[in-house]
Each structure stands twice: as structure tokens, then as C-alpha cells.
Design an enzyme around this catalytic site. Sequence first.
Site, PDB file in Angstrom:
ATOM      1  N   ASP A 197      31.360 116.961  22.509  1.00 21.93           N
ATOM      2  CA  ASP A 197      30.708 115.860  21.944  1.00 21.93           C
ATOM      3  C   ASP A 197      29.472 115.864  21.647  1.00 21.93           C
ATOM      4  OD1 ASP A 197      30.513 113.026  21.080  1.00 21.93           O
ATOM      5  OD2 ASP A 197      30.179 112.383  22.978  1.00 21.93           O
ATOM      6  N   HIS A 221      30.122 119.540  12.814  1.00 19.18           N
ATOM      7  CA  HIS A 221      31.494 119.736  13.118  1.00 19.18           C
ATOM      8  C   HIS A 221      31.772 121.378  12.678  1.00 19.18           C
ATOM      9  CE1 HIS A 221      32.180 115.774  13.875  1.00 19.18           C
ATOM     10  NE2 HIS A 221      32.200 115.459  12.723  1.00 19.18           N
ATOM     11  N   LEU A 223      44.967 133.939  27.688  1.00 17.73           N
ATOM     12  CA  LEU A 223      44.226 132.497  27.538  1.00 17.73           C
ATOM     13  C   LEU A 223      45.212 131.568  26.555  1.00 17.73           C
ATOM     14  CD1 LEU A 223      41.707 130.699  28.326  1.00 17.73           C
ATOM     15  CD2 LEU A 223      41.089 131.130  26.059  1.00 17.73           C
TER      16      LEU A 223
HETATM   17  C1  FPP Z   1      32.561 114.701  18.735  1.00 18.74           C
HETATM   18  O1  FPP Z   1      31.319 114.669  18.324  1.00 18.74           O
HETATM   19  C2  FPP Z   1      33.134 115.719  17.941  1.00 18.74           C
HETATM   20  C3  FPP Z   1      34.343 115.485  17.348  1.00 18.74           C
HETATM   21  C4  FPP Z   1      35.110 114.268  16.808  1.00 18.74           C
HETATM   22  C5  FPP Z   1      35.041 116.650  16.586  1.00 18.74           C
HETATM   23  C6  FPP Z   1      34.951 117.826  17.264  1.00 18.74           C
HETATM   24  C7  FPP Z   1      35.657 119.126  16.676  1.00 18.74           C
HETATM   25  C8  FPP Z   1      35.010 120.243  16.618  1.00 18.74           C
HETATM   26  C9  FPP Z   1      33.991 120.510  17.581  1.00 18.74           C
HETATM   27  C10 FPP Z   1      35.459 121.495  15.820  1.00 18.74           C
HETATM   28  C11 FPP Z   1      36.954 121.678  16.277  1.00 18.74           C
HETATM   29  C12 FPP Z   1      37.420 123.053  15.783  1.00 18.74           C
HETATM   30  C13 FPP Z   1      38.688 123.262  15.474  1.00 18.74           C
HETATM   31  C14 FPP Z   1      39.092 124.590  15.263  1.00 18.74           C
HETATM   32  C15 FPP Z   1      40.063 122.158  15.638  1.00 18.74           C
HETATM   33  P1  FPP Z   1      30.903 113.368  17.284  1.00 18.74           P
HETATM   34  O2  FPP Z   1      30.994 113.738  15.931  1.00 18.74           O
HETATM   35  O3  FPP Z   1      31.397 112.160  17.930  1.00 18.74           O
HETATM   36  O4  FPP Z   1      29.335 113.531  17.734  1.00 18.74           O
HETATM   37  P2  FPP Z   1      28.298 112.184  17.805  1.00 18.74           P
HETATM   38  O5  FPP Z   1      28.720 111.304  19.076  1.00 18.74           O
HETATM   39  O6  FPP Z   1      26.978 112.719  18.169  1.00 18.74           O
HETATM   40  O7  FPP Z   1      28.340 111.490  16.494  1.00 18.74           O
END
Ligand code: FPP
Length: 254
Positions: A34, A51, A145
Site C-alpha cells: 500500500d 505503481h 519460491l
Molecule cells: C495500493 O496503493 C496499491 C495498488 C492498488 C496496486 C499495487 C500494485 C503494485 C505494487 C504493482 C504490482 C505488480 C505486479 C507485477 C502485478 P494505493 O494506490 O492504494 O496507494 P495510496 O493508498 O497511497 O493511494
Amino acid sequence: MSKKLPFFKKKTEEQLQDEFELSSIPEHVAIIMDGNGRWAKKKGLPRVAGHKEGMDVVRNTVKAAVNFDIKILTLFAFSTENWKRPKSEIEFIMRLPKEFIHKYLPELMENNVRIETIGDFNTLPLHTKEAIQYAKEQTKNNDGLLLNFALNYGSRYEIMRAIKLIISDADHSKISLDDLDEDTFSEYLYTTGLTDPDLLIRTSGEMRLSNFLLWQLAYSEFWFTDVLWPDFNDDIFKQALLDYQNRKRRYGGI
Ligand code: FPP
């Protein structure tokens, strides 16, 4: 021993022994990644830049998990609730699996990593499904893994789905409700065959589960950090593992 790229700078047994009690490395670690949006905002960048950075941190985290000899890493990449986000952001996230696989599949293969997913796979965009299907197929014989992406995943949906499957199997005499117990119920979840997470990590200072693995986390240790996901690194991961090793897991006993 599985083969490892020197690129992964695998630590020697002695180095790890100095830092950890090797016998109590968690077998299964689950992470709620997050804070991508906030990370980007702080830097004056569009949310999707968070992201994108987050995707590279996934690669580093996998690398660390291989080094730490963790067996299963389950990463919450997209929830069933995330469809409420702007279309452009959803489209960006849905392109990440393909980019990740394109960029990192060779090193994942060389390090014996197997890719799997949990969640409602069928309703993902076709290009996302095809990329993941390809990675699953390519890595299916790897026995290092298990990198398990929770993608279009929601725990309540998963539990409801399990109940419907059980009722259907009971209707077709494939299961008797008298025989239904916790282990049998677990077999109807997406995580069938996997051990429950020993450790849950959530970044960005939020202290909630957000509909993630509600059944499976019943006895897991929780570890929270204010660090935003794109800033997560080996040292923070190591701190989580050290703290985990200092917890006493009693599973309701004394
Ligand atoms: C939450 O942060 C994150 C997500 C909803 C997306 C997570 C995805 C990745 C870390 C990349 C994944 C990689 C692959 C290979 C699938 P947020 O956007 O809710 O952050 P915020 O709370 O600060 O707005």
C-alpha cells in the site's frame, strides 16, 4: 539446492545465521503493498508512477524472499474493490503483469520461482490473463519460491464462492456436510493446498486487512510499517522477519 543467479547475491548460510534464527523463517509471507499513490504524490508525480515503482519493488522483494528462503510470497496486487478507481489507473495496473513478466521472467526462471495467482482470474482483461497464463505455464515446474499474486482478489467473495461450491458439491453427493470441517473448507478457497500465511506485512501506515485473506490470516502475525510500498526494501523486510522471530505464536494455547 535450487540454482540461483549470482545477480541475486545469495547470502551464505553463515551470513543469514548471524542475522536470523534460520529455523523460524516464516514459510509463507503475505504483503499488502500500500502507498503507491501517496509516494507518487509526495514526489509530484502521477499516481501511476507509484505503481510502476511498486512493480520494481516487487522484483526486489521476490529477490529478498528467495534469499531469506521463504517458500510462499503472496502479494495483494489488485482487489475486487480496486475496480472503483479511475479507468486509466486500472488499465495501467492491468498492464503491469505483462511488463513484469517481460522484464523479469528470465531471472525468475533462473531462480526457480513459480508464479501463481489467487482471485477471479476470468474477469481480468484478456491481455493480462494471457501474460499471466504464459508465466504460469513457463514456471509451473519450478519448485523454489511460490510467487502468488492476489489479483482481482476479495476475501469475502472467495468465502462466498467456497460456500456455493460446497453446496453444489453436496447437491451432487461429492461431499457430505457432516464431513465438512475447517480443512475441507480451506480446500474450496483459492489458496487450496497452501499453508496459511505466518506473517502479514502491510505498508503505508494503514492498519486494516482490506478484505485480504480473512480466513487464512486467522493465526498470522501482523506487522505494519509507515513506509510506503515504493520505499520498501531489504532492510525493512529483514526488520519484519526479525520482529516475527521475537513473537511467540501460541495459536490459542498458553
Ligand atoms: C495500493 O496503493 C496499491 C495498488 C492498488 C496496486 C499495487 C500494485 C503494485 C505494487 C504493482 C504490482 C505488480 C505486479 C507485477 C502485478 P494505493 O494506490 O492504494 O496507494 P495510496 O493508498 O497511497 O493511494
